[in-house]
Scaffold this motif. Structure first.
Motif, short mmCIF file in Angstrom:
data_model
loop_
_atom_site.label_atom_id
_atom_site.label_comp_id
_atom_site.label_asym_id
_atom_site.label_seq_id
_atom_site.Cartn_x
_atom_site.Cartn_y
_atom_site.Cartn_z
N GLU A 165 0.83 -1.20 0.00
CA GLU A 165 0.00 0.00 0.00
C GLU A 165 0.86 1.25 0.00
O GLU A 165 0.59 2.21 -0.72
CB GLU A 165 -0.91 0.02 1.24
CG GLU A 165 -2.17 -0.77 1.08
CD GLU A 165 -3.08 -0.58 2.28
OE1 GLU A 165 -3.29 0.58 2.70
OE2 GLU A 165 -3.57 -1.60 2.78
N ALA A 166 1.90 1.25 0.82
CA ALA A 166 2.75 2.43 0.93
C ALA A 166 3.43 2.74 -0.40
O ALA A 166 3.48 3.90 -0.83
CB ALA A 166 3.81 2.21 2.01
N LEU A 167 3.92 1.71 -1.08
CA LEU A 167 4.60 1.92 -2.36
C LEU A 167 3.62 2.38 -3.44
O LEU A 167 3.94 3.25 -4.24
CB LEU A 167 5.32 0.64 -2.78
CG LEU A 167 6.46 0.79 -3.76
CD1 LEU A 167 7.49 1.78 -3.28
CD2 LEU A 167 7.13 -0.54 -4.01
N ASN A 168 2.42 1.81 -3.44
CA ASN A 168 1.40 2.23 -4.41
C ASN A 168 1.02 3.69 -4.18
O ASN A 168 0.84 4.45 -5.14
CB ASN A 168 0.16 1.34 -4.31
CG ASN A 168 0.43 -0.05 -4.83
OD1 ASN A 168 1.34 -0.27 -5.63
ND2 ASN A 168 -0.35 -1.01 -4.37
N LYS A 169 0.91 4.12 -2.93
CA LYS A 169 0.57 5.51 -2.62
C LYS A 169 1.71 6.43 -3.06
O LYS A 169 1.46 7.53 -3.59
CB LYS A 169 0.29 5.65 -1.12
CG LYS A 169 -0.33 6.96 -0.75
CD LYS A 169 -1.72 7.06 -1.33
CE LYS A 169 -2.42 8.30 -0.86
NZ LYS A 169 -3.70 8.51 -1.52
N LEU A 170 2.95 6.01 -2.85
CA LEU A 170 4.09 6.81 -3.29
C LEU A 170 4.10 6.98 -4.81
O LEU A 170 4.39 8.06 -5.32
CB LEU A 170 5.41 6.18 -2.83
CG LEU A 170 5.77 6.36 -1.36
CD1 LEU A 170 6.99 5.52 -1.01
CD2 LEU A 170 6.04 7.82 -1.04
N ARG A 171 3.78 5.90 -5.52
CA ARG A 171 3.73 5.98 -6.99
C ARG A 171 2.62 6.92 -7.44
O ARG A 171 2.76 7.66 -8.40
CB ARG A 171 3.54 4.60 -7.59
CG ARG A 171 4.77 3.73 -7.52
CD ARG A 171 4.56 2.39 -8.22
NE ARG A 171 5.70 1.53 -8.01
CZ ARG A 171 5.62 0.28 -7.57
NH1 ARG A 171 4.44 -0.27 -7.32
NH2 ARG A 171 6.71 -0.44 -7.39
N GLU A 172 1.49 6.88 -6.73
CA GLU A 172 0.35 7.73 -7.07
C GLU A 172 0.68 9.21 -6.85
O GLU A 172 0.28 10.06 -7.64
CB GLU A 172 -0.83 7.33 -6.17
CG GLU A 172 -2.10 8.11 -6.40
CD GLU A 172 -3.17 7.70 -5.39
OE1 GLU A 172 -3.80 8.61 -4.83
OE2 GLU A 172 -3.36 6.48 -5.19
N LEU A 173 1.45 9.48 -5.81
CA LEU A 173 1.78 10.87 -5.47
C LEU A 173 3.06 11.37 -6.13
O LEU A 173 3.46 12.50 -5.91
CB LEU A 173 1.90 11.01 -3.96
CG LEU A 173 0.62 10.73 -3.17
CD1 LEU A 173 0.91 10.74 -1.68
CD2 LEU A 173 -0.47 11.72 -3.52
N GLU A 174 3.69 10.51 -6.93
CA GLU A 174 4.94 10.87 -7.58
C GLU A 174 4.74 12.05 -8.52
O GLU A 174 3.75 12.12 -9.25
CB GLU A 174 5.46 9.66 -8.36
CG GLU A 174 6.83 9.85 -8.96
CD GLU A 174 7.30 8.58 -9.64
OE1 GLU A 174 8.49 8.27 -9.49
OE2 GLU A 174 6.49 7.92 -10.31
N ILE A 175 5.67 12.95 -8.53
CA ILE A 175 5.60 14.13 -9.40
C ILE A 175 5.95 13.68 -10.81
O ILE A 175 7.01 13.11 -11.05
CB ILE A 175 6.57 15.23 -8.92
CG1 ILE A 175 6.15 15.68 -7.52
CG2 ILE A 175 6.58 16.38 -9.90
CD1 ILE A 175 7.15 16.64 -6.88
N LYS A 176 5.04 13.94 -11.71
CA LYS A 176 5.25 13.57 -13.12
C LYS A 176 6.05 14.66 -13.80
O LYS A 176 5.86 15.85 -13.55
CB LYS A 176 3.90 13.40 -13.84
CG LYS A 176 2.91 12.49 -13.14
CD LYS A 176 3.36 11.05 -13.17
CE LYS A 176 2.27 10.15 -12.63
NZ LYS A 176 2.59 9.44 -11.46
N LYS A 177 6.93 14.24 -14.67
CA LYS A 177 7.74 15.21 -15.40
C LYS A 177 6.91 15.84 -16.51
O LYS A 177 6.25 15.15 -17.28
CB LYS A 177 8.97 14.55 -16.02
CG LYS A 177 10.00 14.16 -14.99
CD LYS A 177 11.26 13.69 -15.65
CE LYS A 177 12.29 13.33 -14.59
NZ LYS A 177 13.53 12.88 -15.18
N VAL A 178 6.91 17.14 -16.55
CA VAL A 178 6.19 17.88 -17.58
C VAL A 178 7.22 18.46 -18.53
O VAL A 178 8.21 19.05 -18.09
CB VAL A 178 5.35 19.02 -16.94
CG1 VAL A 178 4.63 19.80 -18.00
CG2 VAL A 178 4.39 18.44 -15.93
#
Length: 178
Positions: A143-156
């Motif tokens: 769960e923790a890793l999935n949440k981190l991936r979800e909140l990861e800053i996407k490169k624009v």
């Protein structure tokens, strides 16, 4: 440190030459130092003690593992421990441990406790950043890793825009060259 008497080496009674001591380290050992970061530990330490007429040469070798939480996911994992610590023990007027490679014991000493050296060697063998191997290879699902991936800053993709004042300055440099 009362619980650590098994780590006392009475060197006065030892003959000159090579001696080996084996220690099995578990959580009780770390409890004596009020250290509770490891959930479980199983480490074998082999101490090679070479007694010479004026000094001692000690080599500590530790192998085993400690179970601890991952800094990223908080999942428990076994961290392998492999470490070696050489130490020279000399004699002088008073105790001195300022140098990490040479220990000076007072002339009247008849035994030494090696628990502190073993403790420091093991604690320093564990990396500062503790990351579960499955996080590193990308196979960890939590769960923790999935949440981190979800909140990861996407490169624009940024459109390169330059400040017109800098363009004027760049023109000055190119104008001087011609």
């Amino acid at each position: 440190m009362k619980d650590l008497k098994e780590f006392n080496i009475p060197f006065v009674g030892l003959k000159e030459g090579k001696h080996e001591f084996k220690y099995l380290i578990d959580n009780k050992f770390f409890e004596a130092f009020n250290f509770d970061e490891y959930v479980n530990s199983s480490i074998e330490v082999l101490l090679t003690f070479v007694k010479k007429s004026t000094l001692f040469e000690l080599v500590f070798v530790a192998e085993g593992s400690v179970e601890l939480p991952c800094d990223v996911t908080n999942e428990l994992f076994n961290q392998e421990i492999k470490s070696e610590l050489p130490l020279v023990v000399n004699f002088g007027p008073e105790y001195n441990s300022d140098n990490e490679e040479i220990l000076v014991l007072p002339h009247e000493a008849y035994e030494m406790n090696v628990a502190q050296f073993i403790y420091e060697m093991i604690v320093l063998a564990v990396p500062n950043k503790r990351v579960h191997p499955k996080v590193l290879d990308g196979t960890m699902e939590s769960e923790a890793l999935n949440k981190l991936r979800e909140l990861e800053i996407k490169k624009v993709k940024a459109v390169e825009t330059t400040d017109p004042r800098w363009d004027k300055l760049k023109n000055l440099i190119t104008e001087k060259k011609t």
